[in-house]
Design a protein around this motif. Structure first.
Motif, PDB file in Angstrom:
ATOM      1  N   GLN A 431       0.838  -1.202   0.000  1.00 17.22           N
ATOM      2  CA  GLN A 431       0.000   0.000   0.000  1.00 17.22           C
ATOM      3  C   GLN A 431       0.872   1.252   0.000  1.00 17.22           C
ATOM      4  OE1 GLN A 431      -2.076  -0.971   3.608  1.00 17.22           O
ATOM      5  NE2 GLN A 431      -3.971  -1.463   2.521  1.00 17.22           N
ATOM      6  N   TYR A 434       2.559   1.688  -3.315  1.00 11.56           N
ATOM      7  CA  TYR A 434       1.637   2.212  -4.318  1.00 11.56           C
ATOM      8  C   TYR A 434       1.512   3.732  -4.184  1.00 11.56           C
ATOM      9  CZ  TYR A 434      -2.607   3.098  -6.935  1.00 11.56           C
ATOM     10  OH  TYR A 434      -3.515   3.594  -7.830  1.00 11.56           O
ATOM     11  N   CYS A 435       1.325   4.186  -2.956  1.00 13.53           N
ATOM     12  CA  CYS A 435       1.191   5.628  -2.722  1.00 13.53           C
ATOM     13  C   CYS A 435       2.480   6.336  -3.142  1.00 13.53           C
ATOM     14  CB  CYS A 435       0.903   5.922  -1.260  1.00 13.53           C
ATOM     15  SG  CYS A 435      -0.728   5.401  -0.763  1.00 13.53           S
ATOM     16  N   ASN A 436       3.612   5.747  -2.738  1.00 13.68           N
ATOM     17  CA  ASN A 436       4.904   6.351  -3.059  1.00 13.68           C
ATOM     18  C   ASN A 436       5.063   6.544  -4.554  1.00 13.68           C
ATOM     19  OD1 ASN A 436       6.812   4.716  -0.429  1.00 13.68           O
ATOM     20  ND2 ASN A 436       5.754   6.664  -0.464  1.00 13.68           N
ATOM     21  N   ARG A 438       2.954   6.948  -6.675  1.00 19.51           N
ATOM     22  CA  ARG A 438       2.069   7.987  -7.203  1.00 19.51           C
ATOM     23  C   ARG A 438       2.522   9.360  -6.713  1.00 19.51           C
ATOM     24  NH1 ARG A 438      -1.906   5.690 -10.752  1.00 19.51           N
ATOM     25  NH2 ARG A 438      -0.780   3.730 -10.760  1.00 19.51           N
ATOM     26  N   ILE A 440       3.170  10.233  -3.498  1.00 19.31           N
ATOM     27  CA  ILE A 440       2.746  10.595  -2.143  1.00 19.31           C
ATOM     28  C   ILE A 440       3.828  10.136  -1.179  1.00 19.31           C
ATOM     29  CG2 ILE A 440       0.972  10.245  -0.378  1.00 19.31           C
ATOM     30  CD1 ILE A 440      -0.943   9.571  -2.749  1.00 19.31           C
ATOM     31  N   THR A 442       5.841   8.904   2.125  1.00 18.42           N
ATOM     32  CA  THR A 442       5.488   7.860   3.077  1.00 18.42           C
ATOM     33  C   THR A 442       4.664   8.441   4.219  1.00 18.42           C
ATOM     34  OG1 THR A 442       7.563   6.819   2.554  1.00 18.42           O
ATOM     35  CG2 THR A 442       6.438   6.035   4.515  1.00 18.42           C
ATOM     36  N   ALA A 445       1.300   9.065   3.112  1.00 24.28           N
ATOM     37  CA  ALA A 445       0.638   7.804   2.809  1.00 24.28           C
ATOM     38  C   ALA A 445       0.118   7.145   4.079  1.00 24.28           C
ATOM     39  CB  ALA A 445       1.597   6.873   2.074  1.00 24.28           C
ATOM     40  N   LEU A 448      -2.788   8.912   5.284  1.00 23.42           N
ATOM     41  CA  LEU A 448      -3.902   8.596   4.395  1.00 23.42           C
ATOM     42  C   LEU A 448      -4.533   7.247   4.753  1.00 23.42           C
ATOM     43  CD1 LEU A 448      -4.783  10.239   1.875  1.00 23.42           C
ATOM     44  CD2 LEU A 448      -3.569   8.560   0.504  1.00 23.42           C
TER      45      LEU A 448
END
Lengths: 482, 439
Positions: A431, A434-436, A438, A440, A442, A445, A448
């Motif tokens: 997860q 994935y955020c990274n 995109r 975002i 850590t 993230a 989030l």
């Protein structure tokens, strides 16, 4: 900027100290420790209670003596010694106050520290507050405004004097004296609490709120809350709790009864932040609470709770869906850290037809804590078309904590539709990745993901409480990070 | 005289007559001592909260089985065999091994009986090493079974053997005694890289009250694969308490599939212990019961080591006034990181009066795990039935099709085609339709 990782969050959670651990030096009128019929009588006479109330208490006390402390919960603790607790402690009695200016300045100071400066509350947030300190209600605001609408919001001791017919009719009707060990104890020795009555068809114009605080050492707090929403009315009720830091374990055994008559709606929110004990697991409040609500036809009761405090929590806000088409909801976030133990959940008893219930429970465990969800969904044989959805998710941080789920589901009607799901996980590396990828960080993230994890419940809190709850969770949420 | 007293008095007689190794005597006596102290469970026990034994225990069961073989007509019982395929067979009649009907072997592996295993020195090492090692001593009925250990299946597969044909274990009750209590004891040891398929069945031939309290221990060594099928389709007069314990070593795969259709009262205690890494445990259950029937599944999967998996799927269909209980417990120890544990329990209540009590329970002490459980209770979709009927399928058949589809996730886990066909036929018979499905 330093990278904010899950470890940081973990550390933050672990090192976070209890911010409400101050003790206010207010002279208190306190009974000697111990419990017997005399003490029960003394509490009753202290409150100038009528004879029926004294008898009611004594009856509860006699029942309590015969009961045994329950052991089925998934918690371990040294049982409180009921003879070493003082069952009554009140800030030294003042003459009846008419306005806040007359309140003991030190007491006001306490409230300021709690962040609930009564003045401020009055002006800004439009919330009526009843404050219970060491079991005694010390201030109720907004009484007049509420009175115009016919709403009664006062300490329960006052209600016993002034509205005995309502108290007599409903007190103990949802949580009977015989219900369980702590409910019986509470029935015998409760010293104060809040009482609230919303008349027919009235939509309570503001949030009603009670703040509970244990101040004095060696005391137990036993408050009793009774909320009655008459036909077609609506009320949103908030409850907050704090206690000073002490080495010993303090006992808190409350009973809350909600009655929602036909077409009424009660929304009951709790932010529970009793002192959880220190990092070694020393001290902290034992929080053994019985909360239950009854829904008549088309009524709705919604429990929302944010549980961050207490050394040991034992709490199952429940809904009895007696009337047809009634609705019960339970939203909970329970955070445990260090040596905290929480065994919490709900009971949804479906009796009427077309009844609906929703359970969303989020548990976050860190440190060496144990977090349990224990719930019951029961569909009676006459409850046609009952519907339940339950979801309990647990988030584990670190390898020394535990998450447990004990959902009981009992169905006796073929038309019932029940869904239950539970998951346990940590913040997944995938997860984060994935955020990274995109773009975002850590840090964001994690915020989030944790936000997303608890949002279902946070969203249900009234505005002011949601802010406080987020602060309490001490987990950086939207906007506060980055 | 109630059953417990009867058991106590029978135990002494049993110990004197039943030949066994000294070690076994000791184990039996200790287990009986445990049972004597605890007695039978009541509904106050959390594990028996929804299960009342009152009806089951209130019989004057014959406890000691005879030593001579009872007569049984092959034609009466042939239909219970999976006769389409060749199998090893261990057949017991009224608790006694029937060598005529059986086909045992000692050729490269031991597929034989417990009575010889516990009395012959040849097997002493195996029995000493495995017997009663993974039995949960907190279970009342497991202790009771241990104390009356005498007969049952003994299967010992050495390393690197793929057993060429399935093993059938069938316990018949012919109704010679009006009321009979059977306590078979099975031990299955599967060596490294070996592969075995086992089918177990308890069957009454006549309507007499029988209480079977069976216990099976399964040891799966490294990379062993064990498929175990339990067919519970007894007459309405029979009660069954099944205790099964599975201990798994590294990379082994054990699947226990339980199909509950018959019997008045059925209780399954199924416990898995994962002792090493990269183990897979599969638990599948299919219950379809009707009038006055009761089925209770209690399962436990204990994840002790990292990188293991467990998959649990129980489907239940409850007709008339039947009652189902499901209690699935998953424990993940602190050490057992990267565990994947999935549990699913789906139920359908078909008629008024049917009820289900379910409690999926997770106890998790490790943080890097994926654990989930799901539980649903629902009904047949009216619209789907309408659709089928609009296509000319009668209501009964339409419902049966829907139910079959509902349970298909479990049925398709059966790896023996002939058995799958057999199960499908049982379902069709139970639903009183001709499913005529290609399987």
């Amino acid at each position: 900027m330093n990278k904010y990782t899950e470890d940081d969050l973990k550390k933050e959670l672990e090192t976070k100290e209890y911010a409400y651990g101050f003790y206010t030096d207010i002279e208190a009128d306190k009974f000697a420790a111990g419990l017997n019929e005399e003490v029960v009588r003394a509490i009753s006479s202290k409150k100038n209670e009528p004879q029926w109330m004294t008898d009611w208490r004594l009856d509860a006390f006699r029942l309590w003596e015969k009961m045994e402390e329950p052991e089925w919960a998934n918690v371990t603790y040294n049982k409180p010694k009921f003879n070493e607790i003082s069952y009554y402690s009140a800030p030294k009695q003042k003459p009846k106050l008419d306005s806040l200016d007359e309140v003991d300045p030190e007491l006001l100071d306490t409230f300021k520290k709690l962040g609930i400066s009564i003045d401020e509350q009055k002006r800004l947030s439009n919330v009526a507050v009843d404050i219970v300190m060491d079991s005694v209600s010390v201030a109720t605001t907004f009484k007049k405004t509420l009175g115009e609408k016919g709403i009664i919001f006062c300490p329960i001791s006052e209600a016993i004097q002034e509205h005995p017919e309502l108290v007599k009719k409903y007190l103990g009707s949802i949580v009977p004296k015989t219900d369980n060990f702590y409910a019986a104890l509470n029935s015998a020795v409760f010293s104060d609490g809040s009482f609230c009555y919303i008349p027919k068809g009235v939509h309570c114009p503001m949030e009603l709120s009670t703040y509970f605080r244990i101040n004095e050492g060696g005391t137990g707090q036993f408050e009793r809350t009774l909320v009655i929403a008459d036909e077609g009315s609506f009320v949103s009720y908030l409850e907050g709790c704090t206690a000073p830091q002490r080495d010993e374990n303090q006992l808190h055994a409350a009973v809350v009864e909600l009655i929602a008559l036909d077409n009424a709606e009660i929304k009951y929110s709790t932010v529970q932040n009793w002192y959880p004990g220190d990092k070694e697991g020393k001290g902290g409040v034992f929080n053994f609470v019985t909360k239950r609500g009854l829904c008549e036809t088309n009524a709705k009761i919604s429990w929302t709770q944010v549980e961050t405090g207490s050394a040991v929590t034992w709490k199952y806000p429940s809904c009895i869906l007696k009337g047809d088409n009634s609705v019960g909801e339970f939203y909970s976030i329970a955070v445990t850290n260090h040596f905290q133990q929480a065994d919490t959940g709900t009971k949804m008893i479906h009796i009427g037809k077309n009844t609906k219930s929703t359970i969303i429970s989020k548990g976050i465990s860190a440190g060496k804590s144990q977090n349990s969800y224990r719930g019951l969904v029961r569909i009676g044989s006459k409850a046609d078309n009952a519907r339940n959805f339950s979801q309990c998710d647990s988030l584990l941080m670190g390898n020394n904590c535990g998450a447990h789920t004990f959902p009981y589901i009992e169905v006796k009607n073929k038309s019932a539709k029940i869904e239950h799901e539970a998951t346990t996980s940590k913040i997944g590396e995938d997860q984060l990745f994935y955020c990274n990828q995109r773009g975002i960080s850590t840090e964001k993230a994690i915020a989030l993901i944790v936000n997303g994890f608890s949002k279902d419940v946070l969203n249900k809190l009234p505005m002011e409480f949601a802010v406080e709850a987020q602060k309490l969770l001490e987990i950086s949420l939207e906007g506060s990070v980055g | 005289m109630d059953l417990k007293e009867k058991l106590i008095s029978s135990f002494l007689a049993f110990e004197n007559t039943s030949a066994a190794d000294a070690g076994i005597h000791q184990i039996r006596t200790a287990a009986f001592h445990d049972f004597e102290q605890k007695g039978f469970p009541t509904r106050k026990d959390e594990e028996w909260k929804y299960t009342s034994l009152k009806e089951v225990l209130n019989h004057d069961y014959q406890i000691l089985t005879k030593n001579n073989t009872s007569d049984i007509d092959l034609n009466d019982v042939r239909k219970y065999f999976i006769h389409e395929i060749d199998t090893y067979k261990l057949i017991f009649v009224n608790g006694v091994y029937n060598s005529l009907l059986s086909s045992a072997t000692h050729d490269g592996m031991d597929i034989c009986v417990m009575s010889s295993a516990i009395s012959k020195p040849k097997y002493k090492m195996v029995v000493d090493y495995y017997f009663n090692k993974i039995v949960n001593k907190n279970l009342h009925f497991a202790n009771l079974n241990t104390s009356f250990t005498k007969e049952g299946a003994f299967i010992n597969i050495p390393k690197n053997v793929v057993v060429s044909k399935p093993i059938e274990i069938i316990y018949f009750n012919t109704g010679e005694d009006a009321e009979l209590m059977l306590q078979p004891r099975n031990l299955v040891v599967v060596g490294e890289n070996s592969h075995v398929q086992i089918i177990e069945r308890h069957q009454s031939v006549k309507e007499n009250s029988v209480l079977t309290n069976t216990l099976t221990e399964i040891f799966a060594h490294k990379r062993a694969i064990v498929d175990f099928y339990k067919i519970q389709n007894d007459l309405d007069s029979a009660s069954l308490i099944d205790n099964t314990f599975v201990s798994q070593q590294k990379e082994s795969i054990v699947s226990i599939n339980t199909f509950s259709f018959g019997g008045k009262f059925t209780r399954n205690n199924l416990e898995f212990y994962q002792e090493d890494e990269r183990i897979t445990s599969n638990l599948n259950g299919f219950s379809l019961i009707g009038k006055d029937q009761f089925v209770d599944h209690h399962t436990l999967v204990h994840h002790k080591k990292p990188n293991c998996e467990s998959h649990e799927m129980y489907k239940g269909m409850f007709f008339e006034n039947s009652t189902g209980v499901f209690n699935g417990k998953i424990i993940v120890d602190r050490e057992a990181q990267k565990t994947n544990a999935f549990q699913q329990n789906n139920n359908m209540l078909i008629d008024d009066g049917a009820s289900i009590n379910t409690k999926p329970q997770l106890e998790i002490f490790a943080d890097d795990v994926k654990c989930s459980h799901g539980c649903t209770i629902g009904q047949l979709d009216e619209k789907a039935i309408f659709y089928l009927r609009s296509r000319g399928i009668p209501e009964k058949e339409a419902k049966a099709l829907m139910l079959y589809a509902f349970g298909n996730d479990v049925i398709e886990k059966i790896k023996i085609p002939e058995l799958k066909e057999r199960i499908t036929r049982i379902i069709a018979k139970k639903l009183n339709v001709d499913l005529s499905l290609e399987v």
